[in-house]
Enzyme design. Structure first.
Site, PDB file in Angstrom:
ATOM      1  N   ASP A   1     -63.325  10.364   1.595  1.00  0.00           N
ATOM      2  CA  ASP A   1     -64.018  10.375   2.887  1.00  0.00           C
ATOM      3  C   ASP A   1     -63.204   9.546   3.868  1.00  0.00           C
ATOM      4  OD1 ASP A   1     -66.195  11.916   2.030  1.00  0.00           O
ATOM      5  OD2 ASP A   1     -67.311  10.167   1.354  1.00  0.00           O
TER       6      ASP A   1
ATOM      7  N   ASP B   1     -67.704  17.991   4.180  1.00  0.00           N
ATOM      8  CA  ASP B   1     -69.083  17.628   4.512  1.00  0.00           C
ATOM      9  C   ASP B   1     -69.478  18.213   5.867  1.00  0.00           C
ATOM     10  OD1 ASP B   1     -69.107  16.057   2.189  1.00  0.00           O
ATOM     11  OD2 ASP B   1     -68.537  14.244   3.276  1.00  0.00           O
TER      12      ASP B   1
END
Length: 172
Positions: free
Chosen positions: A112, A138
């Protein structure tokens, strides 16, 4: 076939961006993009969205395989039925799901790096919130879900108009 291509584009953009982060930015390092509002932060997540269910790698691998198979089945159906918005939404879900699946399968964690901090005043009240760090996969999944919701609303509205029109013709 183009919807599988869209999924492939999402997957490639996701994987290239994660590779770049892993190779160029040390874990935990932050690089401001737009002041303190948008920061590139090298982070790893062993859980799901918002860091829940940490260290459940095999659970996520199995669930993602089931979801991907379901998306592949459903996207074929929506393409045959000519549901373009829904097919596009599913292609975003597919590309994002596979992108995060590859991370979990190969590394046991998801890369991330997109971090947003909201720091402002609303009606005289100070607001400070750091949104959980996320990635392009995401983002594609969230946009896909929003588009599925939109498609459902549009289909419901169309059905409602059709039912009202049929009711009017029954009265005549």
């Amino acid at each position: 076939m183009r919807y599988y291509f869209y999924a492939l584009i999402v997957f490639i953009l996701d994987q290239v961006s994660k590779w770049f982060i892993m190779k160029r930015i040390p874990l935990g390092e932050e690089r401001p993009v737009l002041g303190d509002f948008f920061i590139i932060t090298s982070h790893r997540n062993r859980g799901a969205a918002f860091g829940i269910l940490q260290n459940q790698r095999w659970f996520f691998i199995v669930i993602t395989l089931v979801v991907v198979i379901g998306i592949l089945w459903y996207i074929r159906r929506t393409i045959r039925e000519g549901k373009t918005l829904l097919s596009f939404a599913l292609s975003l879900l597919l590309g994002g799901a596979i992108g995060n699946f590859i991370d979990r399968a190969l590394f046991g964690e998801v890369v991330d790096f997109l971090q947003f901090t909201f720091d402002f005043s609303l009606f005289g009240k100070a607001i400070y919130y750091v949104y959980p760090i996320f990635n392009l996969a995401d983002s594609a999944i969230v946009i896909g879900v929003i588009l599925i919701f939109l498609d459902s609303l549009l289909a419901w509205r169309k059905e409602k108009k059709g039912a009202a029109h049929e009711h009017k013709s029954d009265l005549v």
